[in-house]
Write an enzyme that holds these catalytic residues in place. Structure first.
Site, short mmCIF file in Angstrom:
data_model
loop_
_atom_site.label_atom_id
_atom_site.label_comp_id
_atom_site.label_asym_id
_atom_site.label_seq_id
_atom_site.Cartn_x
_atom_site.Cartn_y
_atom_site.Cartn_z
CB SER A 1034 -5.02 -17.27 -1.68
OG SER A 1034 -4.71 -16.09 -2.19
CG MET A 1107 -0.98 -3.94 5.99
SD MET A 1107 0.08 -3.27 6.86
CE MET A 1107 0.54 -1.97 5.60
CG HIS A 1109 -6.04 3.46 5.81
ND1 HIS A 1109 -7.29 4.25 6.16
CD2 HIS A 1109 -4.92 3.84 6.99
CE1 HIS A 1109 -7.08 5.05 7.32
NE2 HIS A 1109 -5.76 4.64 7.64
N GLY A 1110 -6.31 -0.95 3.79
CA GLY A 1110 -6.58 -1.68 2.77
C GLY A 1110 -5.32 -1.43 1.73
CG ASP A 1111 -6.23 -2.65 -2.28
OD1 ASP A 1111 -6.12 -1.88 -3.56
OD2 ASP A 1111 -7.35 -3.05 -1.90
CG ASP A 1160 1.05 -9.12 -9.92
OD1 ASP A 1160 0.84 -8.12 -10.78
OD2 ASP A 1160 0.00 -9.56 -9.50
NE ARG A 1164 -3.06 -6.61 -9.71
CZ ARG A 1164 -2.45 -6.00 -10.61
NH1 ARG A 1164 -2.91 -4.57 -10.91
NH2 ARG A 1164 -1.51 -6.44 -11.48
CG ASN A 1165 -0.39 -7.23 -5.90
OD1 ASN A 1165 -1.77 -7.59 -5.40
ND2 ASN A 1165 -0.19 -7.69 -7.15
#
EC number: 2.7.10.1
Length: 1383
Positions: A1034, A1107, A1109-1111, A1160, A1164-1165
């Protein structure tokens, strides 16, 4: 060229139990059993493989000279699982890999082999990788991969996992041999390979087929049965692979036999073994039997049943029962009827006699023409001794090696149903050493019909012949001339007339002869002519050369019938007899003569005729391949080429044609970042010098003035013998290959069929010295400029030169560049030039000494925050291409530091940037690394970095004054803003900041005017090392890095580092740090953890837990079986789904306990750690990736409508209960592997559907337990939904044992609240503010509204704005939430 099985060539349907690699486990699909195929010249027949699951026979793909890579891009045959014989690929142009052509080929059985090999890849000039990544088993035979100049990924294959014995593999003369392959297994470019590693020759190396496909290696205990994707062993009847363990119906191929969708050890009744791999019923075998019996095609067998097998014919000792096709044992001597398909069978060797082994009845006629052999009598008796009956005639002709016919020890009947010309049933002609027919005292022979014929048997007594007349019952049938009285038992002959040749015409493999006619006084005495010929290099041949008493004869003899002649002497018009000699060798001299064959009688003597010996030479034709081409480079611009003449020149070799063409470097070299740890740097070597003595002399005499080279040690006798054996074996294999694959072309019938033979347009002969050196090819990087223009393939034009000797020096070449050289031998310099098949060789010129040096100085530019931009020019013409740059810099008094700059990074910045430099004097130098190695260092460049805080006092005064004024002005404006804000509270129409990925309350709203103050979370900058980019966040780029001493007990920890863009404003930098302050309050295992902050200096860094392995959304999609980035893991099991669900619920329960509302929650989060633990939070990268998951309502901000609850969509209410609705959608994403919710509905339709009471249907095959959880989360009434603690409580018994140790649910922090707090939790949850510092506001709101439902909703709408935890209001949107309708 088919399978060679005649009537077996019909494809039959088959429903095979095959697990498609990369597909859904256990998926069954229909296929066919196809016959063996020979696909050549073009791709037309290749489409016949479209529906084949098994090829029952061999598969040959060869001789396609006009195909291009794009012709193969859309070709794929995923149904092909098994080939029962062998796979051969030979000279198929344009084919670069087999990974798309045969993606699921798993087994090659090798029932029949190609020269002892089951897999042959030979002279595939464009093949870069095998790519048979699903090949698990070659049951029989070896592998031969030879002369493939571009073929890599051979050293990364462990053949011992595919074959039982690898000692006979022959893998030589490929690109891989020169160590020029930059083989990169999957994951290596990212620093960690995913492929298994095995030990071969003491080296522990990762195993892969291509850069994107690992070699599957099963546990040793599985043997060749194969294993599942999870590594579980298949059933013992499986071969190669399976979709589920210990299940014979889930095999890809069968070890023994296939029957009705499963693998069996043997075929149960009423099924029979067929072709050693499948079970067939009686009807199948019966159809094959009658089809072949009716067709009578050569090689077509009338199948029978024996020992539970459907086989081509009954074995010896058995006969076929015509009623049931069964082979039954014979009572006594077993009749075995052998059908002679052509009507006549010629026995001219032991091999042809073996074809009749065991036969007792011959349906046809036999012609014996044996001229020599070892232990011949015993061999003939073993193979022909059981014959009892011949239905046709028996002819013994020119069998010089025979002394007796006693090897026919059981022959007792010659029926004579078919007679030799002249009505003869026994015919003996010109048997020079035949002394006895049979021992008539012990042998009986009956000849039913037909006459006897005996001529030119000089050692066979007439009494023996007359005895046969009496025993066989033929006495009185013979005419006067049937038995010659003077040529049987008497070697005298009279040949006193000279025959003259009247016509001779030659071609490269034929000679047409005609001679003058000859007729004896009684023309009936002329039986014909005998033509004798043999190779004769010298004209000194006599008629009796090569003949001896044992029957040896070096002449080839042809029997020729006399020409037709009328009985009326007045009308006879005798024609010239002649013969067309076929199958001759080109450019070879033959000795030829012809003589008559006439009868002799006791009444008169007939004189014959004979010609003189003449010598005729066949014509020339295309020569064979030049032998042993060797290429070396003696300089950076020259290649020396040597070769030997063809083994079959087929004429006088007049010259050679040499073509050479520059080869582009592998495109993969442009794409990889060789600065990454663990990535092997590609290397290229030029062609080594000659090793042979001849070659050394050749070099020294013509190209090298120095003679000071050391001599190599002489080779031992065993080494020389081994080299000769290997050379001989290699030539034998190539001869066998050429004999098999080069078959005569069918004559065109004028239909305009395309001639697909390789052709070459004539090129202009240019001087070699005028060859233009072209620049290397660069890939097209997006938004990248380069000083080197890309070179197209058209610029790499080929060159040609005519050479009159067996060597050539090619000059004017580009340094350190690969060239593909073709060499053709030519004979007879005529308009119709004859050139043979080309030999191929690859070579690379030597590197240029200074080509990789950087020209010009290294320049620099110093920016604020102690950033130095270094710039330099690329080498104009490097050796091959530049793969990276090495920058060495040091501050005066400090150690030298090194920085690796990849080719891609250099292209982006035309250099590199040094960041975070301490003040002081610096020196820097740069060198380039090409495919040939390192260039020279540049001259040092010096620069000075100042302390940006060290500014003159007068400049400080100039700057500080305006800053004070701006600060005071900001305080006044801020006070006015706060005063107006308190008087104008936000209602339902008030502003709300929503980002495209909103999560938590931002600290910028908690401390809107505060400035970040370093505290115990501060980390020294030197302890952070950035490794690689993870993506754009962001505020700025997010990196993977290493942090030292950031976690107690760990010396170094892999972390994620968030940065702020250099262009960010002061407020954005403060917001960035304040957002980090919010994360300081989170200490839950299932929430992404803050590890530290670097606020001193620039750029500002926030260090987070990595993290790996990502989202969760990307992770789930990668687990789909058809995903291109599938890491090799199966979809999650129910247990794994429950574990994910509990981990997310535990993290959300912690946030709710901290009085935070997420707003949210989506896959994805959620982030996935290295141990696959799922945690709440992300690294700010999902905003760009998943912006399509958000919807801009009414022109305002972006909202995740597909995850929002009805009350959130309708009234803008966000509570723990609305988070629970989103949690249900996350459950739906987990079970569907991250499909898009409400697929098929637009965002507006989703809004209306959910607000009207609708919710998602559970995914297909969703476990009932998870379905029930979803429905609990999607209760329309928010108060009916469970809490996150209740979700964990429901699942706690099925979680991993480590969960209680790390979870919030089991922690001391999760204590039961006081009764009044609990009441507030359920009644006033909607009043929980997003700002945890606003507790007084919560109490005030609760008293003012009295806790009623309507009041709660209205109060909730007065929530203050918020922002994303990873972003400030810059990535938010101000929007007005919709009011609910008054109704």
């Amino acid at each position: 060229m088919g399978s060679g099985r005649g009537c077996e060539t019909t494809a039959v349907p088959l429903l095979m139990a095959v697990a498609v690699a990369g597909g859904t486990a256990g998926h069954l699909y229909p296929g066919e059993v196809c016959p063996g195929m020979d696909i050549r010249n073009n791709l037309t027949r290749l489409h016949e493989l479209e529906n084949c699951s098994v090829i029952e026979g061999h598969l040959q793909i060869l001789l396609m000279f006009k195909t291009r890579p794009e012709d193969f891009r859309d070709l794929s045959f995923p149904k092909l699982i098994m080939i029962t014989d062998y796979l051969l690929l030979f000279r198929v142009y344009g084919l670069e890999s087999l990974k798309d052509l045969f993606p699921n080929l798993t087994v090659i059985r090798g029932s029949r082999l190609f020269f002892n090999y089951a897999l042959v890849i030979f002279e595939m000039v464009h093949l870069k990788e095998l790519g048979l990544y699903n090949l698990m088993n070659i049951t029989r035979g070896s592998v031969r991969i030879e002369k493939n100049n571009e073929l890599c990924y051979l050293a990364t294959i462990d053949w011992s996992r595919i074959l039982d014995y690898v000692e006979d593999n022959y893998i030589v003369l490929n690109k891989d041999d020169n160590e020029e392959c930059g083989d990169v297994c999957p994951g290596t470019a990212k620093g960690k390979t995913n492929c298994p590693a095995t030990v071969i020759n003491g080296q522990f190396v990762e195993r892969c087929w291509t850069h994107s496909h690992c070699q599957k290696v099963c546990p040793t205990i599985c043997k060749s049965h194969g294993c599942t994707a999870e590594g579980l062993c298949c059933h013992k009847e499986c071969l190669g692979n399976c979709s589920e363990p210990d299940d014979p119906t889930k095999c890809v191929a069968c070890r023994n036999f296939y029957l009705d969708g499963q693998c069996v050890e043997t075929c149960p009744p009423p099924y029979y073994h067929f072709q050693d791999w499948r079970c067939v019923n009686f009807s199948f075998c019966q159809d094959l039997h009658y089809k072949c019996r009716n067709s009578r095609k050569p090689g077509c067998h009338q199948y029978v049943i024996h020992n539970n097998k459907c086989i081509p014919e009954c074995p010896s000792g058995y006969t076929m029962n015509s009623s049931n096709l069964m082979c039954t044992p014979c009572l006594g001597p077993c009749p075995k009827v052998c059908q002679i398909l052509e009507g006549e069978k010629t026995i001219d060797s032991v091999t042809s006699a073996q074809e009749l082994r065991g036969c007792t009845v011959i349906n046809g006629s036999l012609i014996i023409n044996i001229r020599g052999g070892n232990n011949l009598a015993a061999e003939l008796e073993a193979n022909l001794g059981l014959i009892e009956e011949i239905s046709g005639f028996l002819k013994i002709r020119r069998s010089y090696a025979l002394v007796s016919l006693s090897f026919f020890r059981k022959l007792h009947l010659i029926r004579g149903e078919t007679l030799e010309i002249g009505n003869y049933s026994f015919y003996a002609l010109d048997n020079q050493n035949l002394r006895q027919l049979w021992d008539w005292n012990k042998h009986n022979l009956t000849i039913t019909q037909g006459k006897l014929f005996f001529h030119y048997n000089p050692k066979l007594c007439l009494s023996e012949i007359h005895k046969m007349e009496e025993v066989s019952g033929t006495k009185g049938r013979q005419e006067r001339n049937d038995i010659a009285l003077k040529t049987n038992g008497d070697q005298a002959s009279c040949e006193n007339e000279l025959l003259k040749f009247s016509f001779i015409r030659t071609s490269f493999d034929k000679i047409l002869l005609r001679w003058e006619p000859y007729w004896p006084p009684d023309f009936r005495d002329l039986l014909g002519f005998m033509l004798f010929y043999k190779e004769a290099p010298y004209q000194n041949v006599t008629e009796f050369d090569g003949q001896d008493a044992c029957g040896s004869n070096s002449w080839t003899v042809v029997d020729i019938d006399p020409p037709q002649r009328s009985n009326d002497p007045k009308s006879q018009t005798p024609s010239h007899p002649g013969w067309l000699m076929r199958g001759l060798k080109p450019w070879t001299q033959y000795a030829i003569f012809v003589k008559t064959l006439v009868t002799f009688s006791d009444e008169r003597r007939t004189y014959g005729a004979k010609s003189d010996i003449i010598y005729v030479q066949t014509d020339a034709t295309n020569p064979s391949v030049p032998l042993d081409p060797i290429s070396v480079s003696n300089s950076s611009s020259q290649i020396i080429l040597k070769w030997k003449p063809p083994s079959d020149p087929n004429g006088n070799i007049t010259h050679y044609l040499v073509y050479w063409e520059r080869q582009a470097e592998d495109s993969e070299l442009f794409e990889l970042d060789y600065c990454l740890k663990g990535l092997k740097l590609p290397s290229r070597t030029w062609s080594p010098p000659f090793e042979s003595d001849d070659s050394q002399k050749h070099n020294q005499s013509e190209y090298d003035d120095s003679a000071s080279e050391c001599c190599s040690c002489p080779k031992t006798d065993s080494q020389i013998l081994k080299e000769l054996e290997e050379s001989s074996f290699r030539k034998t294999f190539e001869d066998y290959l050429h004999n098999v694959v080069f078959v005569p072309r069918k004559t065109s019938s004028g239909n305009g069929a395309e001639d697909t033979r390789p052709s070459r347009k004539r090129r202009s002969l240019e001087e070699v010295g005028n060859v233009t050196a072209t620049t290397p090819t660069l890939p097209d990087f997006p938004n990248i400029s380069s000083t080197i223009a890309p070179t197209s393939h058209e610029e790499h034009r080929p060159f040609e030169k005519v050479v009159n000797k067996e060597s050539l020096v090619i000059s004017g070449l580009r340094h350190f560049t690969g060239y593909r050289i073709e060499l053709q031998a030519c004979n007879q310099d005529s308009p119709e030039e004859r050139s043979g098949v080309a030999a191929y060789v690859s070579a690379r010129t030597m590197p240029e000494a200074k080509a990789d040096d950087i020209v010009g100085p290294v320049t620099h530019e110093i920016f604020e925050n102690n950033v130095v931009h270094l710039m330099w020019q690329e080498p104009k013409e490097p050796n091959g291409l530049i793969v990276l740059y090495e920058v060495s810099y040091r501050r005066y008094g400090d150690e030298e530091l090194h920085l690796c700059v990849s080719r891609k990074h250099f292209a982006l910045e035309r250099g590199c940037r040094l960041r975070g430099l301490s003040p002081g004097n610096y020196s820097v130098r740069v060198r380039a690394t090409s495919l040939a190695g390192n260039g020279s260092w540049t001259e040092p460049t010096y620069f000075y970095v100042t302390d940006y805080l060290d500014v003159p006092s007068n400049i400080a005064k100039i700057i500080i004054g305006p800053l004070i004024f701006v600060f005071l002005f900001s305080v006044v404006i801020g006070s006015i803003y706060l005063f107006l804000r308190k008087r104008q509270p936000d209602g339902p129409m008030g502003p709300l900041y929503a980002s495209s990925n909103p999560e938590y309350l931002s600290a910028s709203d908690v401390f809107p005017s505060s400035v970040y103050v370093p505290d115990e979370w501060e980390v020294p900058r030197e302890k952070i090392t950035l490794l690689r980019e993870l993506g754009q966040g962001s505020f700025g780029m997010v990196y993977e890095g290493n942090a030292k001493d950031i976690i107690k007990g760990e010396v170094e920890t892999r972390v994620a580092v968030k940065t702020v863009n250099e262009s960010a404003s002061l407020r954005e930098r403060i917001e960035f740090l304040n957002e980090a302050s919010v994360m300081k309050g989170f200490t839950c295992h299932h929430v992404v953890r803050l590890l530290g902050v670097v606020s001193k200096g620039q750029p500002t860094l926030v260090v987070m837990e990595l993290m790996a392995h990502g989202d969760l959304k990307s992770h789930l999609r990668s687990l789909r079986p058809d995903a291109e980035n599938n890491p090799g893991r199966p979809p999650p099991t129910l247990q794994e789904m429950i574990q994910m669900t509990a981990e997310i619920a535990d993290g959300m329960a912690y946030l709710n306990a901290k009085k935070f509302v997420h707003r949210d929650l989506a896959a994805r989060n959620c982030m996935v750690a290295h141990d696959f633990t799922v945690k709440i939070g992300d690294f700010g990268m999902t905003r760009d990736i998943y912006e399509t998951d958000y919807y801009r309502k009414g022109g305002k901000g972006l909202l995740p409508v597909r995850w929002m609850s009805p009350e959130s969509l309708k009234d803008g209410v966000f509570t723990a209960s609305s988070d629970m609705w989103s949690f249900g959608v996350v459950l739906w994403e987990i079970t569907s592997l991250a499909e898009q919710p409400y697929q098929g509905l637009s965002n507006e339709q989703v809004l209306k559907f959910v607000m009207d009471g609708g919710y998602l249907d559970p995914p297909d095959n969703c476990p009932e337990r998870l379905t029930d959880l979803m429905r609990m989360c999607w209760q329309f009434n928010p108060k009916m939904r469970p809490t996150f603690l209740e979700i964990v409580n429901l699942l706690k018994d099925d979680l991993h044992p480590s969960f209680p140790e790390v979870s919030f649910f089991y922690s001391e922090e999760n204590k039961a609240p006081e009764s009044e707090e609990l009441e507030m939790e359920f009644e006033d949850m909607e009043n929980v503010p997003l700002d945890r510092s606003s507790h007084c506001q919560r109490e005030e709101a609760g008293c003012r509204e009295g806790g009623s439902s309507l009041s709660i909703k209205r109060t909730y709408d007065e929530h203050i704005p918020y922002t994303h935890m990873n972003g400030g209001k810059k990535n938010g949107r101000v929007l007005t939430l919709p009011r609910s309708n008054p109704s």
